[in-house]
Design a protein around this motif. Structure first.
Motif, PDB file in Angstrom:
ATOM      1  N   VAL A 229      36.953  19.174   3.668  1.00 37.05           N
ATOM      2  CA  VAL A 229      36.419  18.426   4.866  1.00 37.05           C
ATOM      3  C   VAL A 229      37.187  18.336   6.057  1.00 37.05           C
ATOM      4  N   HIS A 252      33.624  10.373   8.822  1.00 39.96           N
ATOM      5  CA  HIS A 252      33.481  11.940   8.725  1.00 39.96           C
ATOM      6  C   HIS A 252      33.943  12.505   7.381  1.00 39.96           C
ATOM      7  N   ARG A 255      32.767  10.113   3.689  1.00 38.46           N
ATOM      8  CA  ARG A 255      31.175  10.357   3.232  1.00 38.46           C
ATOM      9  C   ARG A 255      30.850  11.724   3.085  1.00 38.46           C
ATOM     10  N   ASN A 256      31.384  12.656   3.554  1.00 34.04           N
ATOM     11  CA  ASN A 256      31.190  14.064   3.328  1.00 34.04           C
ATOM     12  C   ASN A 256      31.786  14.738   2.298  1.00 34.04           C
ATOM     13  N   ASP A 330      23.025  12.482   0.994  1.00 35.46           N
ATOM     14  CA  ASP A 330      22.909  13.894   1.920  1.00 35.46           C
ATOM     15  C   ASP A 330      21.322  13.989   1.809  1.00 35.46           C
TER      16      ASP A 330
END
Length: 336
Positions: A229, A252, A255-256, A330
């Motif tokens: 990421v 950013h 979370r991903n 997601d």
């Protein structure tokens, strides 16, 4: 979202059906069989024939499977012949499942509490001494057998240092009130703090032993995911805009990066519930893992059926919850 859940539920029913068929066929292929396990040395040809007729084992295999599924749907798997002779097999599972669930919960808690933060910090400090040391530690966690680590923990902390109990779930001398059979929760509900403390002391060593492999897996997945990421364009764009590190990490990066970690945690949870056999034997824990081991040794097919099938159903339910959590994190997953 509702369509996504319904689709996963239909898939879950199919998986449970296949698993039940495999369990049914596998147990009937084991040496000895149910009749020999029940009759033992009294298995004369006449008694075998009578018992096979009483159990419906003289019927075609598809008829036996249909009757097995009807009884399973009602929770009727027969009486235990080896683990707790004479006790209903489903009752054996119900009595022992809280012990395994409590042990698995605390093991997973250790794995998550250590694996995610350490994985994130190792990725942020790539190629540093901390990163290298953490990676080596995770490899050791995967390589060391659980039973060997369990014996080592018992030897140092229980036998040599006398800091923690050797085995069991709670000191028999404690007069604790039982409500849910989750010893820590029962102590909290009844405010018997001595029982809570004693249950936690008994939990520490087996939880640490059982947590080593899931910790290593969660650590490695978190580290790799964070590294991926951090190389994404949107992270560099956020940095170029002058956003604070706190916003970049929380909104950013983390979370991903947590998407594959959530899936990993779900798989590890199911693995803990069905794979605690060695840990429970080392620490005399009294959960379903120990029951399965005893059932194999004593050919207790009723207990084997219920424990394996219910463990499989639990694993499937956990994966369903993971899929739902993944879809919440997601939204793109819902359309797949």
């Amino acid at each position: 979202m509702l369509r996504f859940i319904l689709r996963r539920l239909l898939q879950m029913v199919g998986v449970v059906f296949v698993l039940s068929l495999l369990v049914f066929l596998w147990l009937r292929a084991l040496p000895g069989g149910t009749v020999s396990a029940i009759l033992g040395e009294k298995a004369t040809p006449e008694r075998r024939a009578a018992l096979e007729k009483a159990l419906g084992l003289d019927q075609p295999i598809y008829v036996q499977y249909w009757e097995f599924m009807k009884r399973a749907a009602r929770g009727q798997f027969g009486a235990s012949t080896g683990v707790q002779p004479g006790v209903d097999a489903m009752q054996v599972f119900i009595q022992r499942f809280p012990a395994t669930l409590e042990l698995s919960f605390f093991a997973l808690l250790f794995a998550i509490a250590l694996g995610i933060p350490l994985g994130y910090m190792a990725a942020r400090r790539k190629a540093s001494w901390f990163d290298n040391l953490s990676v080596v530690g995770s490899l050791i966690g995967v390589a060391v057998p659980v039973f060997f680590l369990g014996f080592m923990l018992k030897y140092f902390f229980a036998i040599q240092l006398h800091w923690l109990p050797v085995s069991g779930r709670q000191d028999p001398g404690i007069d604790a009130t039982r409500i849910t059979d989750f010893f820590v929760l029962d102590g909290i509900l009844t405010r018997e703090w001595d029982a809570v403390w004693d249950a936690l002391k008994h939990l520490l060593l087996p939880s640490l032993a059982l947590a080593t492999i899931p910790f290593a897996v969660i650590f490695r997945i978190t580290r790799a995911s964070v590294l991926d990421v951090m190389d994404e364009d949107y992270v560099r764009t956020a940095e170029s805009k002058g956003l604070t590190n706190k916003v970049i990490r929380g909104r950013h990066v983390l979370r991903n990066a947590l998407l594959p970690v959530v899936t990993t945690i779900g798989l590890q949870t199911g693995g803990l519930l069905v794979g605690a056999v060695l840990t429970e034997r080392v620490f005399s824990w009294g959960g379903i893992g120990e029951a399965v081991q005893v059932a194999f040794t004593r050919r207790d097919y009723a207990v084997l059926q219920v424990c394996i099938l219910m463990a499989a159903v639990t694993f499937v339910i956990i994966n369903l919850l993971v899929d739902i959590a993944y879809a919440v994190i997601d939204p793109r997953v819902r359309t797949r």
